[in-house]
Write a protein that holds these residues in place. Structure first.
Motif, PDB file in Angstrom:
ATOM      1  N   THR A 152      -5.381   1.550  -2.835  1.00 56.84           N
ATOM      2  CA  THR A 152      -4.404   1.759  -1.771  1.00 56.84           C
ATOM      3  C   THR A 152      -4.269   0.476  -0.975  1.00 56.84           C
ATOM      4  N   SER A 153      -3.299   0.443  -0.054  1.00 62.02           N
ATOM      5  CA  SER A 153      -3.116  -0.745   0.781  1.00 62.02           C
ATOM      6  C   SER A 153      -2.966  -0.358   2.245  1.00 62.02           C
ATOM      7  N   PRO A 175      -9.761   6.306  -1.427  1.00 70.92           N
ATOM      8  CA  PRO A 175      -9.599   5.191  -2.364  1.00 70.92           C
ATOM      9  C   PRO A 175     -10.933   4.587  -2.759  1.00 70.92           C
ATOM     10  N   ASN A 176     -10.928   3.839  -3.853  1.00 74.38           N
ATOM     11  CA  ASN A 176     -12.055   2.983  -4.219  1.00 74.38           C
ATOM     12  C   ASN A 176     -11.824   1.555  -3.749  1.00 74.38           C
ATOM     13  N   ILE A 177     -10.586   1.089  -3.870  1.00 66.93           N
ATOM     14  CA  ILE A 177     -10.237  -0.288  -3.544  1.00 66.93           C
ATOM     15  C   ILE A 177      -9.078  -0.261  -2.556  1.00 66.93           C
ATOM     16  N   VAL A 178      -9.248  -0.941  -1.421  1.00 69.55           N
ATOM     17  CA  VAL A 178      -8.184  -1.057  -0.427  1.00 69.55           C
ATOM     18  C   VAL A 178      -7.843  -2.537  -0.280  1.00 69.55           C
ATOM     19  N   VAL A 179      -6.553  -2.850  -0.338  1.00 69.10           N
ATOM     20  CA  VAL A 179      -6.111  -4.239  -0.218  1.00 69.10           C
ATOM     21  C   VAL A 179      -5.277  -4.390   1.049  1.00 69.10           C
ATOM     22  N   THR A 180      -5.173  -5.621   1.511  1.00 67.46           N
ATOM     23  CA  THR A 180      -4.395  -5.921   2.707  1.00 67.46           C
ATOM     24  C   THR A 180      -3.627  -7.216   2.503  1.00 67.46           C
ATOM     25  N   GLY A 181      -2.516  -7.381   3.248  1.00 68.94           N
ATOM     26  CA  GLY A 181      -1.736  -8.615   3.176  1.00 68.94           C
ATOM     27  C   GLY A 181      -0.463  -8.499   2.366  1.00 68.94           C
ATOM     28  N   ASN A 182      -0.272  -7.377   1.661  1.00 67.94           N
ATOM     29  CA  ASN A 182       0.950  -7.185   0.874  1.00 67.94           C
ATOM     30  C   ASN A 182       1.985  -6.434   1.695  1.00 67.94           C
TER      31      ASN A 182
END
Length: 278
Positions: A152-153, A175-182
């Motif tokens: 997720t983001s 979530p397992n992986i969370v991203v930021t900046g997109n």
């Protein structure tokens, strides 16, 4: 262009248990190492989740070398060693798939039954357990709903919160992986990404259920069915389900760490959400 980075990593040792936040994780064929390797099942072997038994969300499961510790308010912590598990496998069902899972033993069964207040058993994705991914049968998944990893983001979460009157947090999406900046929902178009030494296939959008309406550590679902209702307004698939996050499959093993850059290797325009007034 703003850089995209890994914001957080989360592990759920038992399906539907409280999350364990990590700064660094090993990624293997089954996803985050240790993720959803344990499962609670009823007497028939059918999987039990917080969708019907929300108290599971309060279960604190912590992995240690060769085992798992179970903790909950009002209960003595139980330490289980895999070497003590009986060499007994039984068929269990996750959705429509049957998996041979290893028993964790009578002590584990008694503890989890007392905690939930129902007759149930704890099982392990043991050395003889196999569960192919339905649309990629050459790859494996443990007891997750269908895929090894969920991405997720933070941008998408903030976009959704702006349109939803009820507060919610990322933890509700598990979530397992969370991203930021997109940009919000730019992950819809991602096909391949790389974090550290690990390449991931972004396989499909994730259709969401009522579990997203269960606040952390609560046993009461949001009475307004939020944020699921808002997702259905703005993020409804052509087939009808609410969408948030992406199912992801690692292409190799390696270590990922919070703060690492996320490199988008392949992306393409997609049409997965019904046209709505955004």
């Amino acid at each position: 262009m703003a850089s995209i980075n890994l914001s957080s990593i989360h592990q759920y040792p038992i399906k539907s248990c409280a999350p364990v936040s990590m700064t660094r994780a090993v990624i293997d064929e089954l996803g985050v190492t240790g993720d959803r390797r344990y499962l609670v099942v009823d007497a028939t072997g059918r999987f039990i989740t917080a969708r019907k038994h929300p108290k599971l969300i309060q279960l604190q499961a912590t992995l240690f070398d060769g085992g798992i510790a179970l903790a909950a308010e009002g209960a003595a912590t139980l330490f289980l060693n895999q070497r003590d598990f009986p060499d007994h496998y039984r068929p269990v069902t996750v959705w429509k798939q049957t998996i041979e899972a290893q028993s964790c033993g009578a002590i584990a069964d008694n503890w989890i039954s007392t905690f939930l207040g129902i007759e149930c058993q704890l099982v392990f994705f043991g050395p003889r357990s196999l569960r192919p991914i339905r649309k990629q049968p050459e790859r494996q998944v443990s007891f997750a709903d269908g895929y090894p990893l969920l991405l997720t983001s933070t941008a998408s979460l903030e976009w959704l919160q702006e349109r939803c009157a009820e507060p919610f947090v990322m933890e509700q999406f598990r979530p397992n992986i969370v991203v930021t900046g997109n940009e919000p929902f730019s992950e819809d178009s991602w096909q391949m990404i790389r974090i550290g030494e690990v390449t991931f296939q972004v396989f499909s959008p994730c259709e969401r259920c009522k579990l997203t309406t269960l606040p952390p550590r609560s046993t009461t679902f949001n009475p307004k069915q939020e944020p699921l209702r808002t997702m259905l307004t703005y993020r409804r698939a052509h087939e009808g389900g609410a969408l948030f996050g992406q199912n992801v499959i690692a292409q190799n093993s390696g270590v990922i760490e919070v703060g690492m850059p996320v490199e988008v290797l392949e992306a393409a325009p997609v049409d997965i959400v019904r046209a709505v007034d955004n």
